[in-house]
Design a protein around this motif. Structure first.
Motif, PDB file in Angstrom:
ATOM      1  N   LEU A   1      27.558  43.628 176.119  1.00 21.77           N
ATOM      2  CA  LEU A   1      27.586  43.411 174.673  1.00 21.77           C
ATOM      3  C   LEU A   1      26.759  42.212 174.241  1.00 21.77           C
ATOM      4  N   SER A   2      26.308  41.402 175.195  1.00 22.07           N
ATOM      5  CA  SER A   2      25.728  40.101 174.867  1.00 22.07           C
ATOM      6  C   SER A   2      24.511  40.198 173.974  1.00 22.07           C
ATOM      7  N   THR A   3      23.761  41.293 174.056  1.00 20.62           N
ATOM      8  CA  THR A   3      22.579  41.400 173.223  1.00 20.62           C
ATOM      9  C   THR A   3      22.902  41.606 171.760  1.00 20.62           C
ATOM     10  N   SER A   4      24.136  42.005 171.459  1.00 19.19           N
ATOM     11  CA  SER A   4      24.499  42.222 170.056  1.00 19.19           C
ATOM     12  C   SER A   4      25.566  41.269 169.579  1.00 19.19           C
ATOM     13  N   THR A   5      25.829  40.206 170.363  1.00 15.58           N
ATOM     14  CA  THR A   5      26.847  39.244 169.968  1.00 15.58           C
ATOM     15  C   THR A   5      26.230  37.899 169.677  1.00 15.58           C
ATOM     16  N   LEU A   6      27.002  37.044 169.041  1.00  9.89           N
ATOM     17  CA  LEU A   6      26.575  35.694 168.771  1.00  9.89           C
ATOM     18  C   LEU A   6      26.956  34.825 169.949  1.00  9.89           C
TER      19      LEU A   6
ATOM     20  N   LEU B   1      36.567  40.821 171.817  1.00  9.65           N
ATOM     21  CA  LEU B   1      35.304  41.231 171.211  1.00  9.65           C
ATOM     22  C   LEU B   1      34.968  40.550 169.895  1.00  9.65           C
ATOM     23  N   TYR B   2      35.734  39.575 169.481  1.00  2.88           N
ATOM     24  CA  TYR B   2      35.569  39.040 168.124  1.00  2.88           C
ATOM     25  C   TYR B   2      34.307  38.205 167.922  1.00  2.88           C
ATOM     26  N   LYS B   3      33.618  37.883 169.001  1.00  2.00           N
ATOM     27  CA  LYS B   3      32.385  37.115 168.831  1.00  2.00           C
ATOM     28  C   LYS B   3      31.216  37.967 168.327  1.00  2.00           C
TER      29      LYS B   3
ATOM     30  N   PRO C   1      34.161  31.290 171.217  1.00  2.00           N
ATOM     31  CA  PRO C   1      33.156  32.267 170.766  1.00  2.00           C
ATOM     32  C   PRO C   1      33.638  33.122 169.604  1.00  2.00           C
ATOM     33  N   ALA C   2      34.947  33.293 169.481  1.00  2.00           N
ATOM     34  CA  ALA C   2      35.483  34.140 168.420  1.00  2.00           C
ATOM     35  C   ALA C   2      35.291  33.543 167.033  1.00  2.00           C
ATOM     36  N   LEU C   3      34.987  32.240 166.961  1.00  2.00           N
ATOM     37  CA  LEU C   3      34.876  31.559 165.668  1.00  2.00           C
ATOM     38  C   LEU C   3      33.577  30.783 165.510  1.00  2.00           C
ATOM     39  N   SER C   4      32.792  30.653 166.565  1.00  2.00           N
ATOM     40  CA  SER C   4      31.621  29.768 166.545  1.00  2.00           C
ATOM     41  C   SER C   4      30.538  30.221 165.584  1.00  2.00           C
ATOM     42  N   GLY C   5      30.258  31.525 165.552  1.00  2.00           N
ATOM     43  CA  GLY C   5      29.184  32.003 164.692  1.00  2.00           C
ATOM     44  C   GLY C   5      29.452  31.728 163.227  1.00  2.00           C
ATOM     45  N   MET C   6      30.665  32.047 162.774  1.00  2.00           N
ATOM     46  CA  MET C   6      30.984  31.821 161.360  1.00  2.00           C
ATOM     47  C   MET C   6      31.040  30.327 161.029  1.00  2.00           C
ATOM     48  N   THR C   7      31.459  29.518 162.005  1.00  2.00           N
ATOM     49  CA  THR C   7      31.470  28.075 161.799  1.00  2.00           C
ATOM     50  C   THR C   7      30.055  27.543 161.627  1.00  2.00           C
TER      51      THR C   7
ATOM     52  N   SER D   1      29.323  41.598 163.708  1.00  5.04           N
ATOM     53  CA  SER D   1      30.014  42.163 162.547  1.00  5.04           C
ATOM     54  C   SER D   1      31.185  41.300 162.123  1.00  5.04           C
ATOM     55  N   VAL D   2      31.950  40.810 163.089  1.00  9.46           N
ATOM     56  CA  VAL D   2      33.103  39.964 162.773  1.00  9.46           C
ATOM     57  C   VAL D   2      32.646  38.603 162.259  1.00  9.46           C
ATOM     58  N   GLN D   3      31.637  38.022 162.902  1.00  8.46           N
ATOM     59  CA  GLN D   3      31.144  36.725 162.466  1.00  8.46           C
ATOM     60  C   GLN D   3      30.554  36.810 161.058  1.00  8.46           C
ATOM     61  N   ASN D   4      29.898  37.924 160.743  1.00  5.05           N
ATOM     62  CA  ASN D   4      29.394  38.136 159.390  1.00  5.05           C
ATOM     63  C   ASN D   4      30.522  38.204 158.372  1.00  5.05           C
ATOM     64  N   LEU D   5      31.572  38.945 158.724  1.00  8.23           N
ATOM     65  CA  LEU D   5      32.719  39.066 157.814  1.00  8.23           C
ATOM     66  C   LEU D   5      33.325  37.697 157.522  1.00  8.23           C
ATOM     67  N   GLY D   6      33.577  36.950 158.585  1.00  7.65           N
ATOM     68  CA  GLY D   6      34.173  35.632 158.422  1.00  7.65           C
ATOM     69  C   GLY D   6      33.284  34.696 157.627  1.00  7.65           C
ATOM     70  N   ALA D   7      31.996  34.695 157.955  1.00 13.70           N
ATOM     71  CA  ALA D   7      31.060  33.810 157.276  1.00 13.70           C
ATOM     72  C   ALA D   7      30.959  34.129 155.792  1.00 13.70           C
ATOM     73  N   ALA D   8      30.858  35.406 155.460  1.00 10.97           N
ATOM     74  CA  ALA D   8      30.748  35.787 154.047  1.00 10.97           C
ATOM     75  C   ALA D   8      31.986  35.358 153.263  1.00 10.97           C
ATOM     76  N   HIS D   9      33.147  35.524 153.875  1.00 13.78           N
ATOM     77  CA  HIS D   9      34.393  35.123 153.204  1.00 13.78           C
ATOM     78  C   HIS D   9      34.433  33.609 153.000  1.00 13.78           C
ATOM     79  N   ILE D  10      34.107  32.862 154.037  1.00 11.54           N
ATOM     80  CA  ILE D  10      34.146  31.402 153.942  1.00 11.54           C
ATOM     81  C   ILE D  10      33.201  30.899 152.861  1.00 11.54           C
ATOM     82  N   ILE D  11      31.968  31.401 152.891  1.00 12.08           N
ATOM     83  CA  ILE D  11      30.971  30.947 151.923  1.00 12.08           C
ATOM     84  C   ILE D  11      31.425  31.227 150.493  1.00 12.08           C
ATOM     85  N   LYS D  12      31.939  32.413 150.272  1.00 11.00           N
ATOM     86  CA  LYS D  12      32.389  32.762 148.920  1.00 11.00           C
ATOM     87  C   LYS D  12      33.487  31.820 148.447  1.00 11.00           C
TER      88      LYS D  12
END
Length: 259
Positions: free
Chosen positions: A21-26, A236-238, A75-81, A241-252
């Protein structure tokens, strides 16, 4: 929250799956991961380590890792952070300090509350984003019980909450989404719903996002497929798709709070 019995279920095949999965994860250490829009990931040069940590910041991202993860970013939270820090200036990140052993969520909650209470005293204008993965979601939920008065300074200071793989996810709440922002897991309870505190009712609101991967045994509960895949989906939360969801919510929510 991966207990001893659950760890035994996670075999060597997990490492192989995650490598695939690493090629499609953050990246877990995502130095500079930015998401320019939902569904699109772009790397840009942001030196997070060189970022100064002022006495008072515009906002603090408080991230709480899951069971048996080493102290530091998960890793489950790093991308959105990293996305948040790179796109809304004036923020700093704080990694909750607690053992992350079995059933140590109260210690994590205590540290979250200490960080917020210190900020409310020393930096009253400072805002907070609370992130939690697995047992970290439980620690976050416990901390939120200190801020259930919507007129209190603490409630107003917390701009956004994102939990992933929440062991006490409650069915049919406005905050519930699956790994791509859909409703597949909305109607299920977490496997520890009767054993650990749930998110307070007042926090099931537009401020909170509760992400549960389909057939993740921990947050989606026991069913045929969650048992078959053991704990794999909980790891699989890293993914982007999950990082995008979290990031969009936080930014808003941060934009609203900082306006």
């Amino acid at each position: 929250m991966i207990s001893a019995w659950a760890r035994a279920l996670v075999g060597a095949g997990v490492a192989t799956l995650l490598m695939a999965l690493s090629t499609s994860t953050l990246s877990a250490n995502a130095s500079p991961v930015l998401l320019t829009r939902l569904g699109s990931v772009q790397e840009v040069p942001i030196d997070l380590e060189a970022r100064a940590s002022p006495a008072c910041a515009e906002y603090v991202v408080i991230a709480t890792r899951g069971t048996f993860e080493a102290q530091g970013p998960t890793p489950a939270l790093s991308g959105m952070t990293n996305y948040t820090l790179g796109n809304i200036t004036g923020g700093i990140a704080y990694q909750t300090v607690y053992p992350a052993g079995d059933w140590t969520h109260q210690l994590g909650a205590d540290d979250i509350v200490r960080r917020i209470e210190q900020g409310l005293t020393d930096c009253p204008a400072q805002k907070y984003v609370l992130l939690g993965y697995s047992q970290g979601a439980t620690a976050t939920a416990i901390a939120l019980y200190n801020y259930t008065d919507i007129n209190s300074a603490g409630y107003k200071a917390i701009a956004a909450v994102v939990v992933v793989g929440n062991p006490a996810k409650r069915a049919n709440r406005i905050s519930n989404v699956d790994q791509v922002g859909g409703s597949w897991t909305n109607g299920t309870n977490g496997v520890y719903i009767k054993l650990v505190p749930t998110i307070p009712d007042v926090w099931y609101s537009t401020k909170t996002l509760d992400v549960c991967w389909a057939d993740d045994l921990v947050c989606n509960g026991l069913n045929f497929f969650s048992v078959i895949n053991l704990m794999i989906n909980h790891l699989l939360y890293k993914v982007a798709s999950v990082q995008n969801l979290g990031a969009a919510h936080i930014i808003k929510q941060l934009k609203i709070a900082l306006a």
